[in-house]
Design an enzyme around this catalytic site. Structure first.
Site, short mmCIF file in Angstrom:
data_model
loop_
_atom_site.label_atom_id
_atom_site.label_comp_id
_atom_site.label_asym_id
_atom_site.label_seq_id
_atom_site.Cartn_x
_atom_site.Cartn_y
_atom_site.Cartn_z
N HIS A 59 0.94 -0.71 -0.24
CA HIS A 59 0.02 -0.33 -0.20
C HIS A 59 0.80 1.25 -0.14
CE1 HIS A 59 -3.75 1.98 1.04
NE2 HIS A 59 -3.12 3.36 1.21
N CYS A 60 0.97 1.86 -1.63
CA CYS A 60 1.34 3.07 -1.12
C CYS A 60 1.21 4.97 -0.55
CB CYS A 60 1.77 3.28 -2.78
SG CYS A 60 3.15 4.75 -2.53
N PRO A 61 1.25 5.36 0.43
CA PRO A 61 1.12 6.53 0.90
C PRO A 61 0.92 7.73 -0.21
CG PRO A 61 3.25 5.80 2.26
CD PRO A 61 3.08 5.10 0.88
N ASN A 68 -1.89 6.70 -2.22
CA ASN A 68 -2.94 6.40 -1.75
C ASN A 68 -4.06 5.29 -2.05
OD1 ASN A 68 -4.47 7.17 1.19
ND2 ASN A 68 -5.84 8.08 -0.11
N ASN A 69 -3.42 4.62 -2.44
CA ASN A 69 -3.63 3.24 -3.00
C ASN A 69 -3.10 1.70 -3.16
OD1 ASN A 69 -5.29 2.01 -4.42
ND2 ASN A 69 -6.48 3.22 -5.82
#
EC number: 2.3.1.225
Length: 399
Positions: A128-130, A133-134
């Site tokens: 999950h990549c901040p 945001n997905n």
């Protein structure tokens, strides 16, 4: 382009709320600052309407910005692809190999994992990549990786423009005396005068943008090489940890076998084509995956036993200096451990593990668990027991 068209569908408009997060705000802010300052400075350094080189330079800047934003928004809004709610394998007998997700009310498809942030089971989840945001997964892995490639390339171009602009503008303002060298930032000895004035504020803004560009080049460039490394092996970040666990189990129990990652096609080019295609649509449907001949779809899982209590604090001082300073920089929780409990780890770092604490004896549908991080030195691998021997039936590598 067909993939990007899915972004503008009415049912996806609610995805715009993903922009209201610190990650996209910072990422888009860096892109906007570097792009805007590069275009302004290119006018000062290499006026695009006077020479062919200046025109090519300016068009390349616009091209970098467009391609970076296209792949960034593709990765964000198209998303990784989620396992359908209520999904079950076509062959009901295969359900014994799969974990059941109580949140999604579905079995986890091969290579899928449940994301606590997205609150869905993600197909071929990498992480999950901040910044977008997905999650990065099956559908957007290619777009995400292209963004990681294009961002450093664009920043290198922008950094070159920043350096040349500051050099030329400062050179035009130098005045040499017998014992001194002065810089007059109020005006340049240039005829005609520049369209955009380059004063002290512009110099500070250019210097700040240069720092952003160089930092982005190093940080994002490293992420690109990490992603390409696992793509060429047809893995995800989570699956790399899973493979490590399987090899650790073989070494720990001194088994006479060799672990072969089932999704590695045996060729870097074949693995590359699993993610990158001319159509922009990745291979497969995200639920069923091709495997190497002689391999099984499901891998082994290592079970750990708690040997020392852990209070669940973020940075425990009593677990050692290395454990204290390498605490995972994530919003995911820590879990309290008591001696004698059992943990099923799914991934981890050198001094930390992430997994599920089993609260009852069930390993399939309806299991009650607590999930989070805990220090590696609080647990030890369990002796080979019935559950571990039957790990492919009870515990799939999907978490």
């Amino acid at each position: 382009m067909g993939t990007f068209c899915s972004v503008v569908k009415f049912e996806n408009l609610q995805e715009l709320k993903r922009l209201c997060h610190w990650g996209p705000i910072i990422a888009l802010g860096v892109i906007a600052i570097c792009s805007a300052m590069a275009m302004i400075d290119s006018v000062l350094w290499y006026w695009p309407l006077h020479t062919t080189g200046g025109s090519v330079n300016f068009i390349m800047l616009i091209n970098w910005t467009v391609m970076i934003l296209y792949n960034y928004f593709n990765a964000m809004f198209v998303g990784p692809g989620f396992v359908p709610l209520g999904w079950k394998p076509e062959n009901s007998q295969d359900s014994v190999y799969l974990q059941y997700c109580k949140v999604c009310q579905a079995y986890k498809a091969p290579r899928s994992h449940h994301c606590r942030k997205c609150n869905r089971c993600v197909m071929k989840m990498d992480h999950h990549c901040p910044w977008i945001n997905n999650c990065c997964g099956y559908q957007n892995h290619a777009s995400f990786t292209l963004f990681l490639l294009l961002a450093p390339l664009g920043c290198i171009h922008a950094a070159f423009i920043f350096v040349m602009t500051m050099y030329t503008q400062l050179y035009n303002r130098l005045s040499f005396g017998w014992n001194t060298v002065k810089i007059d930032m109020s005006a340049a000895r240039r005829d005609p005068l520049p369209i955009i004035p380059f004063g002290l504020a512009a110099f500070a803004a250019t210097l700040f943008a240069l720092g952003l560009a160089l930092g982005t080049t190093i940080a994002v460039g490293m992420l690109f090489f990490i992603q390409m490394k696992i793509i060429l092996r047809n893995k995800t970040s989570i699956e790399s940890w899973i493979e490590e666990k399987a090899k650790d189990r073989i070494q720990y129990y001194q088994l006479d076998e060799v672990f072969v990652f089932p999704y590695d096609m045996g060729s870097r080019w074949k693995n590359f084509k699993q993610v990158f295609t001319w159509s922009g649509v990745p291979e497969g449907d995200g639920l069923d995956w091709p495997i190497r001949e002689g391999c099984h779809q499901y891998s082994l899982t290592v079970r750990y036993k708690v040997i020392e209590d852990y209070s669940g604090t973020c940075c425990p001082l009593n677990r050692g200096i290395k454990t204290f300073f390498t605490s995972p920089c994530t919003e995911e929780p820590r879990i309290r451990l008591q001696k004698g409990e059992f943990i099923l780890a799914t991934r981890g770092l050198r001094y930390w593990l992430y997994g599920d604490k089993i609260l009852d004896d069930s390993v399939l549908e309806g299991v009650s668990r607590i999930r989070g991080w805990f220090p590696r030195n609080c647990v030890e691998k369990c002796p080979c027991d019935a559950e571990t021997d039957q790990a492919p039936e009870g515990e799939k590598k999907n978490r």
